[in-house]
Design a protein around this motif. Sequence first.
Motif, mmCIF file in Angstrom:
data_model
loop_
_atom_site.group_PDB
_atom_site.id
_atom_site.type_symbol
_atom_site.label_atom_id
_atom_site.label_comp_id
_atom_site.label_asym_id
_atom_site.label_seq_id
_atom_site.Cartn_x
_atom_site.Cartn_y
_atom_site.Cartn_z
ATOM 1 N N SER B 24 0.836 -1.200 0.000
ATOM 2 C CA SER B 24 0.000 0.000 0.000
ATOM 3 C C SER B 24 0.870 1.250 0.000
ATOM 4 C CB SER B 24 -0.956 0.008 1.197
ATOM 5 O OG SER B 24 -0.243 0.156 2.376
ATOM 6 N N THR B 26 0.789 5.716 0.340
ATOM 7 C CA THR B 26 0.093 6.972 0.605
ATOM 8 C C THR B 26 0.840 8.091 -0.108
ATOM 9 O OG1 THR B 26 -0.639 6.196 2.769
ATOM 10 C CG2 THR B 26 -0.659 8.564 2.398
ATOM 11 N N THR B 57 -9.300 8.653 1.030
ATOM 12 C CA THR B 57 -8.720 9.943 0.653
ATOM 13 C C THR B 57 -8.921 10.997 1.729
ATOM 14 O OG1 THR B 57 -10.688 10.912 -0.362
ATOM 15 C CG2 THR B 57 -9.358 9.458 -1.742
ATOM 16 N N GLN B 79 -4.669 13.922 -0.266
ATOM 17 C CA GLN B 79 -3.944 12.713 0.107
ATOM 18 C C GLN B 79 -4.742 11.480 -0.278
ATOM 19 O OE1 GLN B 79 -2.304 12.983 4.016
ATOM 20 N NE2 GLN B 79 -2.508 10.788 4.413
ATOM 21 N N HIS B 81 -4.608 7.199 -0.048
ATOM 22 C CA HIS B 81 -4.038 5.949 0.422
ATOM 23 C C HIS B 81 -4.648 4.865 -0.449
ATOM 24 C CE1 HIS B 81 -3.564 3.062 4.149
ATOM 25 N NE2 HIS B 81 -2.677 2.812 3.221
ATOM 26 N N SER B 83 -4.307 0.630 -1.763
ATOM 27 C CA SER B 83 -3.749 -0.567 -1.158
ATOM 28 C C SER B 83 -4.261 -1.828 -1.817
ATOM 29 C CB SER B 83 -4.126 -0.568 0.328
ATOM 30 O OG SER B 83 -3.757 -1.774 0.935
ATOM 31 N N ILE B 87 -8.372 -1.178 3.607
ATOM 32 C CA ILE B 87 -7.861 -0.055 4.406
ATOM 33 C C ILE B 87 -9.008 0.836 4.865
ATOM 34 C CG2 ILE B 87 -5.503 0.092 3.508
ATOM 35 C CD1 ILE B 87 -6.570 2.296 1.586
ATOM 36 N N PRO B 90 -6.873 7.387 5.404
ATOM 37 C CA PRO B 90 -6.078 7.951 4.306
ATOM 38 C C PRO B 90 -4.573 7.838 4.546
ATOM 39 C CG PRO B 90 -7.088 9.700 5.596
ATOM 40 C CD PRO B 90 -7.581 8.417 6.183
ATOM 41 N N GLY B 91 -4.163 7.162 5.597
ATOM 42 C CA GLY B 91 -2.727 6.931 5.820
ATOM 43 C C GLY B 91 -2.120 7.947 6.760
#
Lengths: 340, 629
Positions: B24, B26, B57, B79, B81, B83, B87, B90-91
């Motif tokens: 994954s 980000t 996001t 942002q 993320h 994967s 998930i 958004p990381g």
Amino acid sequence: MSTATSLPTLTAKDLASDQEVRWCPGCGDYSILAQMKKALAPLGIPREKMVFVSGIGCSSRFPYYMNTYGFHSIHGRAPTFATGLKASRPDLTVWVITGDGDGLSIGGNHLIHAIRRNIDMKIVLFNNEIYGLTKGQYSPTSRLGTRTKSSPLGSIDNPLRPLSLAIGAEATFVARTVDVDINHLTETLRRASAHKGTAFIEIYQNCKIFNDLVFEYATDKSIKADNILHLEHGKPLIFGKDRNKGIRLHGLDPEVVTLGNGITVDDLLIHDEKAEEPSLAYLLSRMVYPRFPECFGVFRAVERPIYEDTLNKQIDDAIRTKGRGKLEDLFAADDTWVVA
Amino acid sequence: MPVSNLSAAPGPQARKAEAQEVESVTIRFCGDSGDGMQLAGTQFTNASAMLGNDISTLPDFPAEIRAPAGTLAGVSGFQVHFSSHDIHTPGDKLNTLVAMNPAALKTNIKDLESGGILIVNSDAFTTSDLHKAGYKANPLEDDSLKGYRVYKIRINTLNREAVADMKLSPREADRCKNFFALGLVFWLYERSLDPTLRWIHQKFGKNPAVLEANTRTLKAGYNYGETTEALPVHYRVPKAQIKPGVYRKITGNEAIALGLVAAANLANMPICCASYPITPASDILHHLSELKRYGVRAIQAEDEIAAIGMAIGAAFGGSLGVTGTSGPGICLKSEAIGLAVMTELPLVIIDVQRGGPSTGLPTKTEQADLLQAMFGRNGECPVAIVAPCSPADCFDMVFEAVRLAISFMTPVFLLSDGYLANGAEPWLIPKVDDLPKIKVEHPTKGNGNGNGEAHFLPYKRDERLVRQWAIPGTAGLEHRIGGLEKEDVTGNVSYDPANHEHMIKTRAQKIANIANEIPELAVNGPAEGDLLVIGWGGTYGSINEAVKNAQKKGHKVAQAHLRYLNPMPKNTGDVLKRYKKVLVPELNTGQLRLLLRGIFLVDAVGLNKVQGRPFLVSEIEAKIEEMLK
């Protein structure tokens, strides 16, 4: 739901609810309630199709006394409830009952926006130039210098003129009447009822307890003929006990003239409630006693598209041209992908 | 959808070097608010979602539409993320940062992991822009960025070259530069250009020059990655193993609009949504305004009070009345909410929470309206409250809000937040036939007993204490409602002291009865143990990942998440008592914690953050570790 094939025949009594009326003895509201029932009963509108929506204040108790649907809402906001109701239920006949405090002070914003949208509802503003239910403070229509508990040295707020405000907000129907002239009141309510679009009616209403006789100049039979002017479409603006006074235009301003000495009816302003521009209606709404006679009757009655008609037409058109939406299409309206 | 005919987009087979596979990633795009970073981020998200990754996001933008160019205040970021497994956030840390100017670098670099990829638009590092960002020296020329893999790319220049012979003004040409950066990042993570090319065709179909310029620069960015050796590596994130079905990407605000329309449609009732524009809730009004062919009446009201008044008026007339806003709007609507409680009309009130108090942080997220929703009205004024836990969950929970509002004749709050509203994730599109039906009944006959009682008694209740929804137009059921206290059963105005107390208790009990018709509180993890982490709303994802990480370390930790906040599920007290300690992470100073302590006498501990940003997983993990020491 009933689908009436013949018009229901109602009497004023059919429109009275079982609730005890609790206004003060002698209040002008009694007359308005009675004339409302009298005005609406013969119109062929089924009782269940009528809705009275009000805000807060003495006048706003009105819906409890009508045997129709009713909504006694919160202070100043009645036009908003009525808007949502009428926009979603165009089949209903919607009346808004408000007062000078409710409609012009706390609810001023909603009033102007309801009027500018031209929703097909009737707004009746009981103007008694005082706060009644809170026991006698000055209101947005109280004259300068009005002494009340909250203005012991006289009010210093310049009063609003309800009809000028309504005309400024692009009202399509504007009228004024008074509680004690029951025939004029009934006729004005009927005219409003027949109007397509927002009808705004100011009713001079006497508050026996806190502002008694504030409209005496316009109601006392011995003097009122010189102080008020009944508007008639297409007729010159004549008034006075001897029908010998009139309103003439001087530049852009009105002036009171006496007929004779070279001044004839031909010099007078002719009332035109259908004038496209609201200038004349506005000018008339600015005429205030004692400098001028105050006008009664219909100031303005013009046609313009009605909000809910346009709103619902947009929906109907969208359905007609694109088809009624299916949820499956709505969910998949964006890019989709399949996970196997 | 056939897309290949739209373009000769480079395919993965054309690559020189084999991509490294990672689980994954980000990344964050950041630049000036006029640089098109939200668009670049959204396009990257779409491409990733359609490729089969799970996504989450976090758009982050300033309240000003265009703050002065180049300043720190004007930085906008997006942002993503993505994967190959499930998930929920958004990381925390960025693997890759794209910074279009010095201000963007300055405000975002702290979130980039050590050794992370930093792509900078070196053309923007002029003396003037460095000065605006507060840099004394050019960070690209000293060793302040030595902890990162820095790729200085002259994006302005390369973009202008890509559109050089198109006779665009420099300004017009520069407007495309986000797509150069996007194209480059598409190459870096092996995404297809097709979804974006298709979007360009749809968006700019009527403007061939703009269509051509964006297409060229997007491809130029991609090809730059492929043909130069500026970036020595590139990566592949395989498809996620997620539940089979048809998916789309959805934001919380979109999900709310869809859920409302679905619920109204399945209840076979008209819907009327009245709102006043307010960040971050306006998109709900925008979406609904587009859905006219679904019969949606969407009204932009003159103010917040009018909006709720219209919704209540529509509800009185038999429509599904809805109003959407954010915290400041709720303040203005409070009195009308009380009226809806008093008149016992169904109403859905959507609060997309943002940073407060007052105007606060309009574009940032916060969870600080819970107590306002619970108690923010005069008198004893209970309402039902639900809260979605993810962007896609907004669909399910707004559907629940509608169901409860109609079934119990009550206003229902839906507490979303800025993070859920603008954040996106894949949404497994439900089958319409699988969605619950909502039963709506408007009586047509009187309910009086005929022995001297009125024909219709508007406040006569069923065994759940719910009154009937009689609507205007129904002959014989004419009645009046309002904000004055009502006599029970008849609905007549009553100042009787005993009746008032009876009505207060009845209204409260009616809301409490909702607990009989909602699911019990579920627990992720052991049914009893050392620590329960309980939250509500948009913090679900961060809590979930933190708890899973703690469980992997062997801790006896469980997660419970309240999607129903008033009333809470019937077993909430039991769940709380099965753990030695209780942690309540919230993006406020402890509002749910106050309720849990007050209602259940549990010694709950708070983890509280009010910075306008969601929790990092690591923040919650650290608190869990601390509590288990």
